[in-house]
Design a protein around this motif. Structure first.
Motif, mmCIF file in Angstrom:
data_model
loop_
_atom_site.group_PDB
_atom_site.id
_atom_site.type_symbol
_atom_site.label_atom_id
_atom_site.label_comp_id
_atom_site.label_asym_id
_atom_site.label_seq_id
_atom_site.Cartn_x
_atom_site.Cartn_y
_atom_site.Cartn_z
ATOM 1 N N ILE A 138 23.802 -20.440 -42.312
ATOM 2 C CA ILE A 138 23.483 -19.564 -41.181
ATOM 3 C C ILE A 138 24.040 -20.114 -39.870
ATOM 4 O O ILE A 138 24.523 -19.376 -39.013
ATOM 5 C CB ILE A 138 21.956 -19.371 -41.071
ATOM 6 C CG1 ILE A 138 21.435 -18.565 -42.258
ATOM 7 C CG2 ILE A 138 21.577 -18.673 -39.767
ATOM 8 C CD1 ILE A 138 19.928 -18.476 -42.326
ATOM 9 N N THR A 139 23.973 -21.449 -39.725
ATOM 10 C CA THR A 139 24.426 -22.076 -38.479
ATOM 11 C C THR A 139 25.901 -22.461 -38.509
ATOM 12 O O THR A 139 26.380 -23.176 -37.627
ATOM 13 C CB THR A 139 23.579 -23.335 -38.180
ATOM 14 O OG1 THR A 139 23.636 -24.244 -39.301
ATOM 15 C CG2 THR A 139 22.129 -22.964 -37.900
ATOM 16 N N GLY A 140 26.630 -21.970 -39.531
ATOM 17 C CA GLY A 140 28.065 -22.198 -39.593
ATOM 18 C C GLY A 140 28.459 -23.646 -39.799
ATOM 19 O O GLY A 140 29.536 -24.071 -39.363
ATOM 20 N N PHE A 141 27.590 -24.414 -40.441
ATOM 21 C CA PHE A 141 27.821 -25.837 -40.715
ATOM 22 C C PHE A 141 28.055 -26.635 -39.427
ATOM 23 O O PHE A 141 28.718 -27.671 -39.433
ATOM 24 C CB PHE A 141 29.005 -26.021 -41.678
ATOM 25 C CG PHE A 141 28.751 -25.434 -43.026
ATOM 26 C CD1 PHE A 141 28.032 -26.133 -43.982
ATOM 27 C CD2 PHE A 141 29.214 -24.153 -43.335
ATOM 28 C CE1 PHE A 141 27.786 -25.578 -45.239
ATOM 29 C CE2 PHE A 141 28.967 -23.595 -44.591
ATOM 30 C CZ PHE A 141 28.251 -24.313 -45.533
ATOM 31 N N ASN A 142 27.502 -26.128 -38.329
ATOM 32 C CA ASN A 142 27.548 -26.842 -37.057
ATOM 33 C C ASN A 142 26.306 -27.725 -36.960
ATOM 34 O O ASN A 142 25.180 -27.214 -36.955
ATOM 35 C CB ASN A 142 27.596 -25.849 -35.891
ATOM 36 C CG ASN A 142 27.666 -26.525 -34.537
ATOM 37 O OD1 ASN A 142 26.689 -27.107 -34.074
ATOM 38 N ND2 ASN A 142 28.823 -26.441 -33.900
ATOM 39 N N GLU A 143 26.494 -29.041 -36.890
ATOM 40 C CA GLU A 143 25.370 -29.975 -36.955
ATOM 41 C C GLU A 143 24.377 -29.766 -35.813
ATOM 42 O O GLU A 143 23.165 -29.807 -36.016
ATOM 43 C CB GLU A 143 25.887 -31.415 -36.931
ATOM 44 C CG GLU A 143 24.772 -32.452 -37.100
ATOM 45 C CD GLU A 143 25.293 -33.877 -37.126
ATOM 46 O OE1 GLU A 143 24.461 -34.795 -37.179
ATOM 47 O OE2 GLU A 143 26.521 -34.067 -37.096
#
Length: 256
Positions: free
Chosen positions: A38-43
């Motif tokens: 969901i968060t686009g693999f953005n840490e």
């Protein structure tokens, strides 16, 4: 009737432990991968999302514990925590539920946790993804904590380093002060009052409970301690003085 109530409270406590363990496992194994997508693999976005999620999860857990009759929670000055950002939150540590209660009250919270918890299959993935283990070099812990607080998160830390030993004086370590001084973040003290947490204290047995009533948590949010006045001192001296100040403020809340 007293014996029935006692047994009911023990069962409520055991249910709370089981609920927390199972839900934490589901969160780590099933929901974390979905949230990553969901968060686009953005840490950074992932951590923001999960911290908010965890805050709501812990609020639900505390509410369930209250409804089951395991605990009763009151919080003085609760509103001061709503918009809390970039602070070091300290507290005395009488019981196992303390961390859960603080996370239910404080949004965007980070925490220093025991490194050995990484070995716990129920929460190891949560620890690895969100919090700061205490078994890495202290300089790395300082950097990670500062970076987190720079993003607006609050660092929860118990200056004793472990749960208080019943009947013994508190022994505060300098770690909490060093985190606050390094990040130049003010300290927010929280006092845990209420009855004796028999069954949740250090070295207590699982099937113990307070003999006459549920666990009562009376929390008091105290005035922040500014770190500015300590910044001009050498680090060792400033950490020592700030630690003494934290201990003094919390000890004033102890019943006579």
């Amino acid at each position: 009737m007293a014996k029935i109530r006692y047994i009911r409270r023990i069962l409520a406590k055991l249910f709370c432990f089981a609920f927390f363990g199972i839900c934490s496992l589901i969160l780590a194994i099933l929901l974390f991968p979905i949230i990553h997508i969901i968060t686009g693999f953005n840490e950074r976005r992932f951590k923001i999302f999960v911290r908010k999620f965890n805050h709501q999860y812990f609020k639900i857990f505390v509410k369930i514990a209250e409804l089951l009759g395991a605990i009763r929670l009151t919080v003085e000055n609760r509103d001061s925590l709503k918009n809390l950002r970039s602070k070091v939150v300290i507290a005395n540590h009488p019981s196992l539920f303390d961390v859960v209660i603080l996370f239910s009250l404080i949004p965007n919270a980070n925490c220093i946790v025991k490194g050995e918890l990484i070995q716990n299959k129920f929460i190891s993935l949560i620890i690895r993804n969100l919090y700061i283990p205490n078994n890495i070099p202290f300089e790395e812990q300082l950097e990670m904590a500062k970076a987190s607080m720079d993003e607006g998160n609050n660092l929860i830390i118990f200056p004793e380093g472990t749960r208080s030993k019943p009947g013994e004086p508190w022994e505060f370590k300098k770690g909490a002060a060093r985190f606050a001084l390094y990040a130049q973040s003010d300290v927010v003290p929280i006092f845990f009052g209420g009855n004796e947490k028999i069954g949740l204290r250090k070295h207590d047995k699982l099937l113990q409970f307070h003999p006459t009533e549920r666990y009562i948590y009376n929390l008091k949010i105290l005035k922040p301690i500014p770190v500015k006045e300590y910044e001009s001192m050498p680090l060792t001296k400033s950490a020592t003085k700030l630690t003494h100040k934290m201990k003094e403020i919390l000890e004033k809340e102890l019943p006579n």
